[in-house]
Design a protein around this motif. Sequence first.
Motif, PDB file in Angstrom:
ATOM      1  N   ILE A  76       0.863  -1.222   0.022  1.00 44.79           N
ATOM      2  CA  ILE A  76       0.077   0.044  -0.012  1.00 44.79           C
ATOM      3  C   ILE A  76       0.786   1.283  -0.120  1.00 44.79           C
ATOM      4  O   ILE A  76       0.563   2.252  -0.786  1.00 44.79           O
ATOM      5  N   VAL A  77       1.660   1.198   0.911  1.00 44.66           N
ATOM      6  CA  VAL A  77       2.825   2.229   0.978  1.00 44.66           C
ATOM      7  C   VAL A  77       3.490   2.501  -0.366  1.00 44.66           C
ATOM      8  O   VAL A  77       3.780   3.695  -0.902  1.00 44.66           O
ATOM      9  N   ALA A  78       4.035   1.336  -1.012  1.00 45.62           N
ATOM     10  CA  ALA A  78       4.830   1.521  -2.379  1.00 45.62           C
ATOM     11  C   ALA A  78       4.015   2.137  -3.245  1.00 45.62           C
ATOM     12  O   ALA A  78       4.623   2.887  -3.990  1.00 45.62           O
ATOM     13  N   ASP A  79       2.701   1.565  -3.381  1.00 47.72           N
ATOM     14  CA  ASP A  79       1.893   2.151  -4.363  1.00 47.72           C
ATOM     15  C   ASP A  79       1.521   3.686  -4.358  1.00 47.72           C
ATOM     16  O   ASP A  79       1.430   4.574  -5.290  1.00 47.72           O
ATOM     17  N   LEU A  80       1.337   4.146  -2.922  1.00 49.01           N
ATOM     18  CA  LEU A  80       1.097   5.683  -2.648  1.00 49.01           C
ATOM     19  C   LEU A  80       2.378   6.365  -3.057  1.00 49.01           C
ATOM     20  O   LEU A  80       2.359   7.324  -3.907  1.00 49.01           O
ATOM     21  N   PHE A  81       3.506   5.705  -2.745  1.00 48.65           N
ATOM     22  CA  PHE A  81       4.879   6.614  -3.069  1.00 48.65           C
ATOM     23  C   PHE A  81       5.026   6.522  -4.738  1.00 48.65           C
ATOM     24  O   PHE A  81       5.580   7.428  -5.391  1.00 48.65           O
ATOM     25  N   LYS A  82       4.791   5.534  -5.388  1.00 49.62           N
ATOM     26  CA  LYS A  82       4.866   5.498  -6.812  1.00 49.62           C
ATOM     27  C   LYS A  82       3.919   6.448  -7.355  1.00 49.62           C
ATOM     28  O   LYS A  82       4.600   7.103  -8.428  1.00 49.62           O
ATOM     29  N   GLN A  83       2.830   6.759  -6.919  1.00 46.94           N
ATOM     30  CA  GLN A  83       1.944   7.749  -7.511  1.00 46.94           C
ATOM     31  C   GLN A  83       2.713   9.220  -7.160  1.00 46.94           C
ATOM     32  O   GLN A  83       2.674   9.889  -7.916  1.00 46.94           O
ATOM     33  N   MET A  84       3.225   9.507  -6.232  1.00 44.63           N
ATOM     34  CA  MET A  84       3.976  10.712  -5.741  1.00 44.63           C
ATOM     35  C   MET A  84       5.382  10.846  -6.367  1.00 44.63           C
ATOM     36  O   MET A  84       5.951  11.748  -6.201  1.00 44.63           O
ATOM     37  N   GLY A  85       5.751   9.752  -7.230  1.00 45.16           N
ATOM     38  CA  GLY A  85       6.776   9.702  -7.851  1.00 45.16           C
ATOM     39  C   GLY A  85       7.053  10.443  -9.270  1.00 45.16           C
ATOM     40  O   GLY A  85       8.115  10.512  -9.626  1.00 45.16           O
ATOM     41  N   ASP A  86       5.747  10.997  -9.508  1.00 47.30           N
ATOM     42  CA  ASP A  86       5.512  11.803 -10.738  1.00 47.30           C
ATOM     43  C   ASP A  86       5.208  13.078 -10.589  1.00 47.30           C
ATOM     44  O   ASP A  86       4.164  13.560  -9.785  1.00 47.30           O
ATOM     45  N   LEU A  87       6.121  14.105 -10.995  1.00 51.03           N
ATOM     46  CA  LEU A  87       5.983  15.547 -10.460  1.00 51.03           C
ATOM     47  C   LEU A  87       4.674  16.116 -10.999  1.00 51.03           C
ATOM     48  O   LEU A  87       3.918  16.931 -10.164  1.00 51.03           O
ATOM     49  N   SER A  88       4.024  15.802 -12.178  1.00 49.69           N
ATOM     50  CA  SER A  88       2.771  16.127 -12.686  1.00 49.69           C
ATOM     51  C   SER A  88       1.523  15.601 -11.655  1.00 49.69           C
ATOM     52  O   SER A  88       0.655  16.309 -11.245  1.00 49.69           O
ATOM     53  N   ARG A  89       1.700  14.463 -11.154  1.00 44.97           N
ATOM     54  CA  ARG A  89       0.783  13.946 -10.137  1.00 44.97           C
ATOM     55  C   ARG A  89       0.796  14.533  -8.918  1.00 44.97           C
ATOM     56  O   ARG A  89      -0.156  14.648  -8.156  1.00 44.97           O
TER      57      ARG A  89
END
Length: 127
Positions: free
Chosen positions: A27-40
């Motif tokens: 769950i944490v990895a998925d959230l951080f993956k989303q936040m790994g993109d500047l536009s997102r």
Amino acid sequence: MKTLPHDHGQKFEQMREQIPGPEAFQIVADLFKQMGDLSRVRIFWLLCHCEECVINISSLMEMSSPAVSHHLKQLKMTGLIISRRDGKEVYYKAADTVQAQMLHHMIEQAIEISCPYSIDDRQKEDA
């Protein structure tokens, strides 16, 4: 009782009981993956402060509507944002979840900015 290869005074079984399972970390990895993109990150931060449609988000972010739609889909899949339909328009805003609130605060603390206003403040102004 089994011990770790390097004995630092803690028992292996005590430590093992305290470690959450892989699904919790996913769950944490998925959230951080989303936040790994500047536009997102930028879109998510915006939606923490207002509810907007794709066209307005595109304009505010200076991005194409298809690009914004792609990022919105990703954010929605992880539950960070929600949407509602009003006629032909779909409006997006940050989800009211602990995860979304934590990420919102983390973003603001990391870049040392503060909320311009909350969605609740904006709704009060509109009333």
